[in-house]
Structure formats: C-alpha cells, structure tokens
Write an enzyme that holds these catalytic residues in place. Structure first.
Site, mmCIF file in Angstrom:
data_model
loop_
_atom_site.group_PDB
_atom_site.id
_atom_site.type_symbol
_atom_site.label_atom_id
_atom_site.label_comp_id
_atom_site.label_asym_id
_atom_site.label_seq_id
_atom_site.Cartn_x
_atom_site.Cartn_y
_atom_site.Cartn_z
ATOM 1 N N LYS A 17 0.832 -1.207 0.000
ATOM 2 C CA LYS A 17 0.000 0.000 0.000
ATOM 3 C C LYS A 17 0.870 1.261 0.000
ATOM 4 O O LYS A 17 0.586 2.228 -0.694
ATOM 5 C CB LYS A 17 -0.849 -0.009 1.272
ATOM 6 C CG LYS A 17 -2.263 0.398 1.036
ATOM 7 C CD LYS A 17 -3.113 0.316 2.290
ATOM 8 C CE LYS A 17 -2.663 -0.659 3.337
ATOM 9 N NZ LYS A 17 -2.556 -0.105 4.678
ATOM 10 N N GLU A 141 -2.312 7.517 3.576
ATOM 11 C CA GLU A 141 -2.349 6.062 3.627
ATOM 12 C C GLU A 141 -2.845 5.624 4.998
ATOM 13 O O GLU A 141 -2.252 5.958 6.023
ATOM 14 C CB GLU A 141 -0.934 5.512 3.378
ATOM 15 C CG GLU A 141 -0.885 4.012 3.385
ATOM 16 C CD GLU A 141 0.544 3.472 3.456
ATOM 17 O OE1 GLU A 141 1.503 4.241 3.271
ATOM 18 O OE2 GLU A 141 0.683 2.271 3.736
ATOM 19 N N LYS A 187 -8.698 -15.227 -8.183
ATOM 20 C CA LYS A 187 -10.015 -15.093 -7.559
ATOM 21 C C LYS A 187 -10.323 -13.644 -7.163
ATOM 22 O O LYS A 187 -9.489 -12.974 -6.552
ATOM 23 C CB LYS A 187 -10.107 -15.989 -6.307
ATOM 24 C CG LYS A 187 -9.796 -17.448 -6.554
ATOM 25 C CD LYS A 187 -10.647 -18.083 -7.635
ATOM 26 C CE LYS A 187 -11.998 -18.522 -7.157
ATOM 27 N NZ LYS A 187 -12.783 -19.140 -8.267
ATOM 28 N N LYS A 189 -13.279 -12.756 -5.452
ATOM 29 C CA LYS A 189 -14.254 -12.648 -4.354
ATOM 30 C C LYS A 189 -13.728 -11.863 -3.145
ATOM 31 O O LYS A 189 -14.436 -10.972 -2.647
ATOM 32 C CB LYS A 189 -14.745 -14.062 -3.959
ATOM 33 C CG LYS A 189 -16.025 -14.109 -3.126
ATOM 34 C CD LYS A 189 -17.256 -13.471 -3.741
ATOM 35 C CE LYS A 189 -17.857 -14.025 -4.975
ATOM 36 N NZ LYS A 189 -18.433 -15.319 -5.056
ATOM 37 N N PRO A 190 -12.494 -12.143 -2.662
ATOM 38 C CA PRO A 190 -12.039 -11.351 -1.509
ATOM 39 C C PRO A 190 -12.061 -9.847 -1.802
ATOM 40 O O PRO A 190 -12.421 -9.051 -0.934
ATOM 41 C CB PRO A 190 -10.601 -11.841 -1.278
ATOM 42 C CG PRO A 190 -10.545 -13.189 -1.913
ATOM 43 C CD PRO A 190 -11.501 -13.153 -3.070
ATOM 44 N N CYS A 388 26.080 4.237 12.670
ATOM 45 C CA CYS A 388 25.626 4.433 14.051
ATOM 46 C C CYS A 388 26.278 3.427 15.014
ATOM 47 O O CYS A 388 27.411 3.637 15.421
ATOM 48 C CB CYS A 388 24.094 4.400 14.123
ATOM 49 S SG CYS A 388 23.509 5.260 15.596
ATOM 50 N N GLU A 412 26.582 0.848 26.976
ATOM 51 C CA GLU A 412 25.350 0.128 26.642
ATOM 52 C C GLU A 412 25.522 -1.376 26.865
ATOM 53 O O GLU A 412 24.593 -2.083 27.210
ATOM 54 C CB GLU A 412 24.992 0.413 25.167
ATOM 55 C CG GLU A 412 23.708 -0.228 24.714
ATOM 56 C CD GLU A 412 23.316 0.191 23.297
ATOM 57 O OE1 GLU A 412 24.067 0.960 22.655
ATOM 58 O OE2 GLU A 412 22.260 -0.261 22.822
ATOM 59 N N ARG A 472 21.756 7.145 21.700
ATOM 60 C CA ARG A 472 21.916 7.666 23.059
ATOM 61 C C ARG A 472 23.382 7.700 23.489
ATOM 62 O O ARG A 472 23.739 8.334 24.448
ATOM 63 C CB ARG A 472 21.208 6.756 24.072
ATOM 64 C CG ARG A 472 19.735 6.916 24.108
ATOM 65 C CD ARG A 472 19.112 6.147 25.270
ATOM 66 N NE ARG A 472 17.781 5.712 24.903
ATOM 67 C CZ ARG A 472 16.715 6.496 24.906
ATOM 68 N NH1 ARG A 472 16.825 7.752 25.267
ATOM 69 N NH2 ARG A 472 15.540 6.035 24.547
ATOM 70 N N HIS A 517 22.780 8.368 10.514
ATOM 71 C CA HIS A 517 22.238 7.353 9.588
ATOM 72 C C HIS A 517 22.112 7.956 8.193
ATOM 73 O O HIS A 517 21.032 8.458 7.840
ATOM 74 C CB HIS A 517 20.859 6.897 10.061
ATOM 75 C CG HIS A 517 20.877 6.085 11.307
ATOM 76 N ND1 HIS A 517 20.997 4.712 11.301
ATOM 77 C CD2 HIS A 517 20.806 6.446 12.610
ATOM 78 C CE1 HIS A 517 20.982 4.270 12.542
ATOM 79 N NE2 HIS A 517 20.866 5.299 13.355
ATOM 80 N N GLU A 519 21.672 6.553 5.490
ATOM 81 C CA GLU A 519 20.714 5.819 4.648
ATOM 82 C C GLU A 519 19.364 6.522 4.532
ATOM 83 O O GLU A 519 18.668 6.375 3.532
ATOM 84 C CB GLU A 519 20.528 4.383 5.165
ATOM 85 C CG GLU A 519 19.848 4.225 6.522
ATOM 86 C CD GLU A 519 20.799 4.249 7.718
ATOM 87 O OE1 GLU A 519 21.902 4.800 7.578
ATOM 88 O OE2 GLU A 519 20.425 3.731 8.789
HETATM 89 N N1 GLN Z 1 22.665 1.621 20.424
HETATM 90 C C1 GLN Z 1 23.427 2.731 20.003
HETATM 91 C C2 GLN Z 1 23.029 4.032 20.691
HETATM 92 O O1 GLN Z 1 21.962 4.128 21.228
HETATM 93 C C3 GLN Z 1 23.348 2.893 18.494
HETATM 94 C C4 GLN Z 1 21.995 3.265 18.014
HETATM 95 C C5 GLN Z 1 21.797 3.008 16.544
HETATM 96 O O2 GLN Z 1 22.542 2.267 15.922
HETATM 97 N N2 GLN Z 1 20.777 3.601 15.975
HETATM 98 O O3 GLN Z 1 23.782 4.971 20.700
#
Ligand code: GLN
Length: 562
Positions: A17, A141, A187, A189-190, A388, A412, A472, A517, A519
């Site tokens: 969708k 959406e 089909k 019907k659905p 990250c 962490e 974090r 990030h 990406e």
């Molecule tokens: N766990 C890591 C942090 O909180 C990296 C977070 C992530 O890759 N988005 O800093």
C-alpha cells in the site's frame, strides 16, 4: 484548494500500500503537481520508536526528529522530498492531543466523545499538514486493512472529509487477488468483499488497485467493476514487479495519474516534467549486470519461521541507489556475525564480499561477532561502512586491537566497565534513570563539520553537512586523543567539537563509519554521497567508469554532487 487521496487496504496487509501511495504521488508530480503524503498507523504507540525491530521493521527518522513508519521512507524516496513529523499519525497521538485539550478546558465544558471529536482531530491533522507543506495533492495512507476494528475512526474521518468536500476527496482501495495453487485461477471474491466492507463504512472506492502475482485480465476487471459499482477503467492491474521503482511507470501506462486528475476536474499542467528521469532509472535497474557484492551484518530478521529484512530497508535501498548510480548490479547478502563468535575460522568467508556494512542496532546480542567482523575487514583491507552502532563498534575494535585498551567496550554493553570508549551522552543519563524512553534519543538532523583531506569531505564535496541521528551513546571524549594518536581519524564532528560524527582510517580502501544514519537521506535518482563513495571503493580500480552521472558537453560522464 488542495485535493486528498485516501489509500486504504483490502483483503490483507503487506501487499504494498505504501509503495502504491508513493507511486501515485510520483506519477502526479510528473503531471506538474506538488504532492506530499501522510501515514496513519492505527496502533496506540505514540510513535514507532519504542517498538522492537522484528515487531515493526525499520524506524524511519524524519529531518525534524520523529521516529516513524518505514512508509515515510518510501514517500521520501519516491517523492524526492523530506516528509516531516506532521505527516505521521497514530491512534496514540490523536488521543493524546484530544485528552490534553480536554484537560486544558479547550472543549469549553462539553462532553468529549469518541465521535465526533476523534475524527475531527484526525481531519485537523490532515488539513494542517497539507497547509503547512503547501501541497496541491495530499495522499493519506491508512494503515491496516478495512474491516479491522483499529482503523475504523480513521475511515470515519475520511468519510466525513468526503462529505465536507465531495469533489476534493477520493478513495483508492489497494486489494489483493490470490491465485490458489490448486485452483490455478485468479479469484476476485475477496476483493468484492473488501469493496463492500468499505461501502459499509460509508465509503465508495473510486479506484481499485489490484495487487496480484500476474496482471488482471478483462474478465476479472469486469467482474469487480460490476459487483463493486466501479468504472471498469478504474480497476487497475498492479502485478508483482522485479523492482518497486517500476511501479510509477506501470501506473503511468495504465493512465492512473490522468484518471485521478480527471476526477478532481484537473489535467496535466503545461510543461510538466513527466517521468523521463524515473524511466531512465528503471532502464538502469533493468540493464545493469556487473555485480557489486555487499554483505550486511544484521540480527533483526526472525519472526517465527519467517525471515524479514524490513528492519534494514533504508540501508538496502541506499546500497541499491549507489550501485545503480555507478551502473552496477547490487547483490546484497546477509551476514549473521554471531556465527564468528563460535567459529572464527569462518571469518575467511568475508573475503567474498566487495564490501561490508555494519548497520545500526541496540543491545549486546551479537556484538562480539560484529567486532570480530570489523577487525577482519580492517586487517584485510576490505571496504567497511559502519552506521551508528557500526561507528561505536568500530571505535571499540580499534581501541582494543590497535590502542591496546583490551577491555574497551560501550556503556550500553557493560555499564560497570572502566574502559567505556563509548559512553552515554550526558543529557541522556536522566532519561534512562527515569525510564523516559519515548522519543528521547538524539533524534533528527544535526550539522556536522568535515575535515578537509578526509574521504567524507571528498564524497560530499563540502565542509558542512547535515544528517539524521538516532542514538543515546557517543564516543567518549576522554579517549579521543589516545585513539587519534593511534591513527583513528575523526573526520566529522559536531560544530561545537563535542561529538564525534564520523571516523575513518587512512591506508585502507574504505574504512568509514558514521554516528548518523546516512541511509535515511539516500534518494534513488542520485544516491547518497557516502554510499556512492563506498560502492565506488567496492568496485575497486574500476572507479567511476560508466557511472550514471550527468553528461557534460563533450559527452563525458560526470558525477553529480550531492
Ligand atoms: N545503540 C546505540 C546508541 O543508542 C546505536 C543506536 C543506533 O545504531 N541507531 O547509541
């Protein structure tokens, strides 16, 4: 006056969708209109940030720091524009506002009821987002499928909007037509039931997009049209495709854009750009044959017996965009690095990749395997790109194996460790202490200053960039000098020099990791500078020959700057 297109799902979820909505948007942009899109997720969560990746898939981060659904990523990639927090809505968010308003006496002492106050708040959010983004056409959406209890109030809001602005609101039902293997026949019907379920919510579908393995034939089109009281040429065949990027082209072939505009009393604008750029992308996708083999180290794959790669969708798309940019065929493989923890001899298999990505993640599972992977890539000069958590783990690896900080780790992973080369950002301490996990990470776009002479500077070709974050933890500044002296390059830092944003290693074909990030900002027509640079390194000596750049006057191909 703006126009609204509601995209709702019938029969079952997961049939595309979001991609359908994004593709309709792209087609309408090609007709010269400004288009944006809103995603409604019917769950109670205020945002997607606190959900497990196997539960929800990727959390897509917007420029303004909202943790949203991956469909916003599809919208950004297809519409080639930033989609902001206003364009994302959940049941939790809607109720939160209504309750807050009631507490502030903003309903003037009235009894606040589910209907009409909840649908009214939904409508307010839709119209406000449309005004703010100054769009002529807004796609909305609605998550889930019709007939579900969860999205009823959103459909009620849509119905009310239609009643208030009859000629400005239309409905597209994205349905699914199965071909049961024992029956061998498609089909309808659905889909017929889905149309009726929508009718019982007071909504008539203007279009039905028929998702199926194969194209829809005339007989079935007729059947759906007659049983559902829908114009036969508004029943659109939407068969499976090799690449999602073909879909706008297929919709254009079915004249979806013109048919929608006609309902609005509009037509294509003079001098509209059309889909030539998109068509050229699709031509590239269809013709590239020289592979680039990229390994992605992941862990959020499993739901029961099924394997999903949804958690990494923006990374996957960014790799594809960069490969197409260089006229190469992306070949992505998944690496489960936990295997290397028990069988380090298997690390050898990393040699088969042209490059490896260690993407973002949380928690301690699989960490040692990822660190072993990074060590192998560093020592064997295989292109490495860390995103990250990838940066944090690469820093730990370097600290342990090059600086001799043997027990280097992240807070962490081990909150008692004395050698936390990665530690919590000071402003995050209170959040964790008070269990404030919702929307409290360092989120959204922040500026970053690049060092000249770095690979990153070369890739972006500018000194200050802005990228999106979600974390974090950070590189512990107490270790900066020691790491730097041992050869780690801090190629990108926050303008106040407080935060490390990019690390690099010289004397390596490509060893780059980012705290942000990248990406999220990769777009199909141009790729992302760092992903493009990474793939270029993966292509080895062949460099940029034959890449899909801009043609200069003397016919040479030139790489487009970001
Ligand atoms: N766990 C890591 C942090 O909180 C990296 C977070 C992530 O890759 N988005 O800093």
């Amino acid at each position: 006056m703006s126009k609204y297109i509601f995209v709702v799902g019938g029969v079952m979820s997961g049939v595309g969708k979001g991609i359908a909505a994004a593709s309709i948007g792209r087609v309408l942009q090609g007709k010269g209109y400004s288009v944006s899109a809103i995603k409604i997720d019917p769950y109670i969560n205020v945002d997607a940030g606190t959900m497990n990746p196997t539960e929800h898939g990727e959390v897509f981060v917007t420029e303004d720091g909202d943790e949203t659904d991956q469909d916003l990523g599809n919208y950004e990639r297809f519409l080639d524009k930033n989609i902001l927090s206003d364009n994302y809505m959940t049941t939790g968010r809607v109720y939160q506002t209504v309750i807050e308003r009631e507490r502030n006496l903003e309903y003037g002492g009235k009894c606040v009821e589910v209907v009409p106050h909840i649908p009214e708040e939904i409508i307010r959010r839709i119209t406000d987002a449309t005004k703010k983004s100054e769009t002529e056409i807004m796609l909305i959406e609605v998550g889930g499928t019709i007939g579900e209890y969860q999205n009823m109030l959103f459909l009620e809001a849509a119905r009310m909007m239609k009643m208030q602005n009859f000629h400005d609101v239309i409905f597209v039902l994205v349905s699914f037509l199965p071909v049961p293997s024992k029956v061998g026949e498609m089909k309808t019907k659905p889909t017929q039931y889905a149309i009726r379920t929508l009718n019982s919510a007071g909504i008539r579908a203007d279009f039905v997009l028929c998702r199926a393995e194969k194209p829809l034939d005339k007989i079935r089109k007729q059947k759906i049209a007659i049983s559902g009281s829908i114009f036969p040429d508004h029943i659109i065949s939407a068969p499976d495709v090799e690449s999602i990027y073909e879909i706008p082209i297929n919709f254009e072939a079915e004249e979806v854009g013109n048919k929608i505009l006609k309902l609005f009393g509009w037509g294509p604008k003079m001098g509209a750009p059309g889909l030539a750029d998109w068509q050229s992308l699709v031509n590239t996708i269809e013709t590239v044959d020289q592979p680039v083999k990229i390994g992605i180290v992941g862990k959020y794959f499993k739901t029961g017996d099924f394997v999903l790669k949804d958690s990494y969708i923006s990374v996957i798309e960014a790799v594809k965009h960069a490969c197409w940019f260089h006229n190469r065929k992306p070949e992505i493989e998944w690496i489960n690095s936990e295997v290397y923890e028990k069988e380090p001899e298997k690390l050898e298999e990393l040699k088969k990749y042209d490059g490896v990505i260690v993407p973002g993640g949380f928690g301690s599972r699989g960490i040692e395997g990822k660190i072993l992977t990074i060590k192998y890539l560093r020592e064997n000069k295989i292109p490495f790109f860390g995103l990250c958590y990838g940066l944090q783990l690469a820093t730990i690896e370097f600290a342990r194996n090059v600086c001799g900080i043997t027990n280097a780790t992240s807070e962490e992973i081990d909150s008692d460790s004395k050698e936390q080369v990665i530690h919590i950002m000071p402003d995050q301490v209170e959040n964790i202490k008070h269990n404030r996990y919702g929307s409290t990470m360092r989120l959204g776009a922040f500026p970053c200053v690049l060092s000249e002479n770095s690979i990153s500077f070369k890739a972006y070709n500018k000194k200050e960039i802005s990228e999106r974050h979600r974390h974090r933890y950070e590189v512990n500044n107490e270790y900066r000098e020691q790491l730097e002296q041992a050869g780690l390059v801090f190629a990108g830092k926050s303008p106040d020099d407080r935060l490390v944003e990019i690390i690099e290693l010289p004397d390596h074909p490509f060893f780059v990791a980012t705290q942000f990030h990248p990406e999220f900002k990769s777009r199909p027509l141009v790729g992302h500078p760092l992903f493009n640079e990474f793939v270029k390194a993966c292509m080895g000596k062949n460099g940029v020959d034959g890449s899909r750049g801009v043609e200069t006057e003397d016919g040479e191909l030139q790489i487009v700057n970001y």
